[in-house]
Design a protein around this motif. Structure first.
Motif, PDB file in Angstrom:
ATOM      1  N   ASP A 130      -9.103   8.618   0.080  1.00 36.07           N
ATOM      2  CA  ASP A 130      -8.597   8.267   1.399  1.00 36.07           C
ATOM      3  C   ASP A 130      -7.943   9.498   2.037  1.00 36.07           C
ATOM      4  O   ASP A 130      -6.915   9.976   1.549  1.00 36.07           O
TER       5      ASP A 130
ATOM      6  N   ASP B 132       2.352   1.829  -3.368  1.00 30.34           N
ATOM      7  CA  ASP B 132       1.369   2.459  -4.255  1.00 30.34           C
ATOM      8  C   ASP B 132       1.218   3.948  -3.951  1.00 30.34           C
ATOM      9  O   ASP B 132       1.072   4.772  -4.861  1.00 30.34           O
TER      10      ASP B 132
ATOM     11  N   ASP C 289       0.826  -1.212   0.000  1.00 27.98           N
ATOM     12  CA  ASP C 289       0.000   0.000   0.000  1.00 27.98           C
ATOM     13  C   ASP C 289       0.861   1.264   0.000  1.00 27.98           C
ATOM     14  O   ASP C 289       0.561   2.239  -0.700  1.00 27.98           O
ATOM     15  N   ASP C 290       1.938   1.243   0.789  1.00 31.72           N
ATOM     16  CA  ASP C 290       2.812   2.407   0.830  1.00 31.72           C
ATOM     17  C   ASP C 290       3.595   2.565  -0.479  1.00 31.72           C
ATOM     18  O   ASP C 290       3.884   3.689  -0.901  1.00 31.72           O
TER      19      ASP C 290
ATOM     20  N   THR D 242      -7.719   9.662  -5.248  1.00 31.37           N
ATOM     21  CA  THR D 242      -7.921   8.940  -4.004  1.00 31.37           C
ATOM     22  C   THR D 242      -8.998   9.633  -3.182  1.00 31.37           C
ATOM     23  O   THR D 242      -9.096  10.859  -3.176  1.00 31.37           O
TER      24      THR D 242
ATOM     25  N   TRP E 141      -4.209   9.127   2.772  1.00 26.36           N
ATOM     26  CA  TRP E 141      -3.359   9.266   1.587  1.00 26.36           C
ATOM     27  C   TRP E 141      -3.252  10.735   1.187  1.00 26.36           C
ATOM     28  O   TRP E 141      -2.183  11.216   0.836  1.00 26.36           O
TER      29      TRP E 141
END
Length: 220
Positions: free
Chosen positions: A69, A7, A4-5, A67, A72
């Motif tokens: 999120d 990405d 995830d990081d 995103t 993020w």
């Protein structure tokens, strides 16, 4: 880093120069000194503050297209907005700082690549004969000798921008970036044949300074 990081770092890299498009459209240049900070403009585009138009809507930023999120977003925005600053500010959250440094390191390596593969007139705005007669200021050499990046006040002569790009190598924060710069040969190419031209400058002072730079960077 976990996937995830990885990405998230990739997305920071993808978006870091999003301000360049509007910079070129509005000012006809990629030079921040002749327009605005492209990093700050990129942050404005992502946030949408004060922007209107068919592409953005009324004040709607582009970040939600990439995103939704908030965690993020809290990393992407400083990674974009701070990537071209001479120094990162004190007090950054350690996680945010880590992503900012990844983007800044990658950007430095890429700038050296662009200079090593580009043409003198396109990059410095100098014809080859002007390049051969170019100068390097004492201020730029002070920065080089101190092994640091050059600020605006250090760039006074026609070749100081080139010296400034070489100085980017001094402030890479990760071994990975440093190794990438060395393995790809960008820095060596830039020093040995800048823009594919001979670095045998007409001015003896420029020749002496360039020889000092070449000797100091030979280990790379």
């Amino acid at each position: 880093m976990g996937p995830d990081d990885v990405d998230l770092a990739w997305l920071c890299g993808l978006l870091h120069d999003i301000g360049r498009f509007e910079q070129l459209r509005m000012w006809g240049t990629f030079r921040d000194s002749e327009s605005v900070s492209h990093a700050r403009l990129g942050l404005t585009i992502l946030e949408g503050a004060g922007l209107t138009g068919a592409e953005l809507g009324d004040g709607e930023g582009l970040l939600p297209r990439f995103t939704g999120d908030p965690a993020w977003a809290s990393v992407i925005k400083p990674a974009v907005g701070l990537h071209s600053d001479l120094r990162l500010p004190d007090g950054l959250d350690p996680r945010v700082r880590a992503f900012c440094e990844i983007v800044r390191d990658a950007d430095k390596v890429d700038i050296v690549r662009v200079f090593s593969q580009g043409e003198c007139e396109a990059i410095l705005g100098l014809a080859p004969d002007e390049f051969a007669r170019g100068g390097i200021s004492d201020e730029a050499m002070v920065g080089f000798r101190e092994r640091r990046c050059l600020g605006p006040d250090d760039r006074r002569a026609s070749l100081d921008g080139l010296v400034g790009v070489i100085c980017l190598a001094f402030e890479l924060t990760s071994d990975v970036a440093d190794e990438a710069l060395g393995e790809r040969g960008y820095l060596g190419d830039l020093i040995e044949r800048p823009f594919g031209l001979s670095p045998r400058f007409a001015d003896p002072d420029t020749r002496s300074k360039w020889d000092e730079i070449a000797r100091a960077m030979s280990w790379r």
